[in-house]
Scaffold this motif. Sequence first.
Motif, PDB file in Angstrom:
ATOM      1  N   ARG A 124       0.830  -1.203   0.000  1.00 36.53           N
ATOM      2  CA  ARG A 124       0.000   0.000   0.000  1.00 36.53           C
ATOM      3  C   ARG A 124       0.869   1.259   0.000  1.00 36.53           C
ATOM      4  N   SER A 125       1.981   1.249   0.702  1.00 42.71           N
ATOM      5  CA  SER A 125       2.844   2.432   0.757  1.00 42.71           C
ATOM      6  C   SER A 125       3.433   2.764  -0.609  1.00 42.71           C
ATOM      7  N   ILE A 126       3.758   1.746  -1.390  1.00 36.62           N
ATOM      8  CA  ILE A 126       4.276   1.996  -2.744  1.00 36.62           C
ATOM      9  C   ILE A 126       3.181   2.583  -3.627  1.00 36.62           C
ATOM     10  N   VAL A 127       1.949   2.102  -3.472  1.00 36.49           N
ATOM     11  CA  VAL A 127       0.822   2.655  -4.225  1.00 36.49           C
ATOM     12  C   VAL A 127       0.616   4.127  -3.851  1.00 36.49           C
ATOM     13  N   VAL A 128       0.712   4.438  -2.566  1.00 36.50           N
ATOM     14  CA  VAL A 128       0.569   5.826  -2.114  1.00 36.50           C
ATOM     15  C   VAL A 128       1.641   6.705  -2.766  1.00 36.50           C
ATOM     16  N   GLU A 129       2.881   6.230  -2.792  1.00 34.83           N
ATOM     17  CA  GLU A 129       3.972   6.988  -3.409  1.00 34.83           C
ATOM     18  C   GLU A 129       3.736   7.194  -4.900  1.00 34.83           C
ATOM     19  N   ALA A 130       3.266   6.152  -5.583  1.00 34.14           N
ATOM     20  CA  ALA A 130       3.028   6.249  -7.029  1.00 34.14           C
ATOM     21  C   ALA A 130       1.918   7.248  -7.332  1.00 34.14           C
ATOM     22  N   LEU A 131       0.851   7.235  -6.540  1.00 33.42           N
ATOM     23  CA  LEU A 131      -0.245   8.182  -6.749  1.00 33.42           C
ATOM     24  C   LEU A 131       0.207   9.614  -6.484  1.00 33.42           C
ATOM     25  N   ALA A 132       1.030   9.807  -5.461  1.00 35.16           N
ATOM     26  CA  ALA A 132       1.526  11.155  -5.168  1.00 35.16           C
ATOM     27  C   ALA A 132       2.428  11.664  -6.285  1.00 35.16           C
ATOM     28  N   ALA A 133       3.243  10.787  -6.853  1.00 39.19           N
ATOM     29  CA  ALA A 133       4.178  11.192  -7.894  1.00 39.19           C
ATOM     30  C   ALA A 133       3.485  11.509  -9.218  1.00 39.19           C
ATOM     31  N   THR A 134       2.280  10.983  -9.411  1.00 38.18           N
ATOM     32  CA  THR A 134       1.566  11.166 -10.689  1.00 38.18           C
ATOM     33  C   THR A 134       0.341  12.064 -10.547  1.00 38.18           C
ATOM     34  N   GLU A 135       0.195  12.718  -9.416  1.00 41.25           N
ATOM     35  CA  GLU A 135      -1.033  13.455  -9.095  1.00 41.25           C
ATOM     36  C   GLU A 135      -1.363  14.552 -10.097  1.00 41.25           C
ATOM     37  N   GLN A 136      -0.355  15.171 -10.688  1.00 46.56           N
ATOM     38  CA  GLN A 136      -0.584  16.315 -11.581  1.00 46.56           C
ATOM     39  C   GLN A 136      -0.874  15.909 -13.023  1.00 46.56           C
ATOM     40  N   LEU A 137      -0.851  14.643 -13.334  1.00 50.33           N
ATOM     41  CA  LEU A 137      -1.053  14.182 -14.708  1.00 50.33           C
ATOM     42  C   LEU A 137      -2.539  14.002 -15.005  1.00 50.33           C
ATOM     43  N   GLY A 138      -2.891  14.109 -16.294  1.00 47.30           N
ATOM     44  CA  GLY A 138      -4.237  13.784 -16.731  1.00 47.30           C
ATOM     45  C   GLY A 138      -4.471  12.283 -16.644  1.00 47.30           C
ATOM     46  N   ILE A 139      -5.707  11.865 -16.810  1.00 50.54           N
ATOM     47  CA  ILE A 139      -6.044  10.452 -16.608  1.00 50.54           C
ATOM     48  C   ILE A 139      -5.252   9.520 -17.533  1.00 50.54           C
TER      49      ILE A 139
END
Length: 250
Positions: A124-139
């Motif tokens: 789950r922590s890796i998923v959290v990091e990945a979502l934070a790193a890609t937050e500014q991108l379009g879908i």
Amino acid sequence: MLILIHPVGGLLDWYKPLVAGLGPNWDCYGIPRDRTCDDTAMQALARSYLARIRAAHPTGRYTLAGWCLGGPLAYEIALQAHADGEGDRIDDVILLDPPRAETPTNSHDILITHIHNACPHQTRSIVVEALAATEQLGIPERAAALVARLGLAGPGSSDYPLLGQMLMRLGDHAAMDSWRPTGQLPHLRLCLPQAVTPGSENAGESWRSHAAALTVTVVPGDHESMLTSEELHRALTAPCDSHPHQANGR
């Protein structure tokens, strides 16, 4: 005719135990996620799905049902059918453990869970990091970036099934985040699990203003196992007018 609307992720596999439990006398029609609809608004998806229902079932009556995200989508489809003068074709609208009838306040936590479910090999922590790193991108860009970070094949490799799942899950969450429920149906049924799902607390009360007559039925299980419950199967096949139209606060 029972028409089942897809949950988050767009797939219909979740409904297999439910359909099997209904028996041979029920005709069921499932609507998966419309990947051709670029508009992620709930109302736009509902309009697309209503068109598909009309094409597949142009005459006769039907019941709409949806689990998870499929609940709000079923509600929006029914609203549009009523607005178009076709409400008399709908026997019932049944929401299976839907989110509360409001914009979610914990949408980021829900997104983490749904992306993690698509990538159970990651923590789950890796998923959290990945979502934070890609937050500014379009879908589309974010989906591709998440596949590169979280996919089993690793960066630079193609994983089209996972990419499709990421696109649908991100699109579904965008739909929920922008959803502002309005309107009211003549009658609405909620089926909720005994184990309350985080984010669905007091769901019955939140939906009360969106139906002139509301019924809440509690069945054994949690968010997922409720779909195998015999009590749920009986509730789905019971005539709408056999239920007392009231909410019990759940």
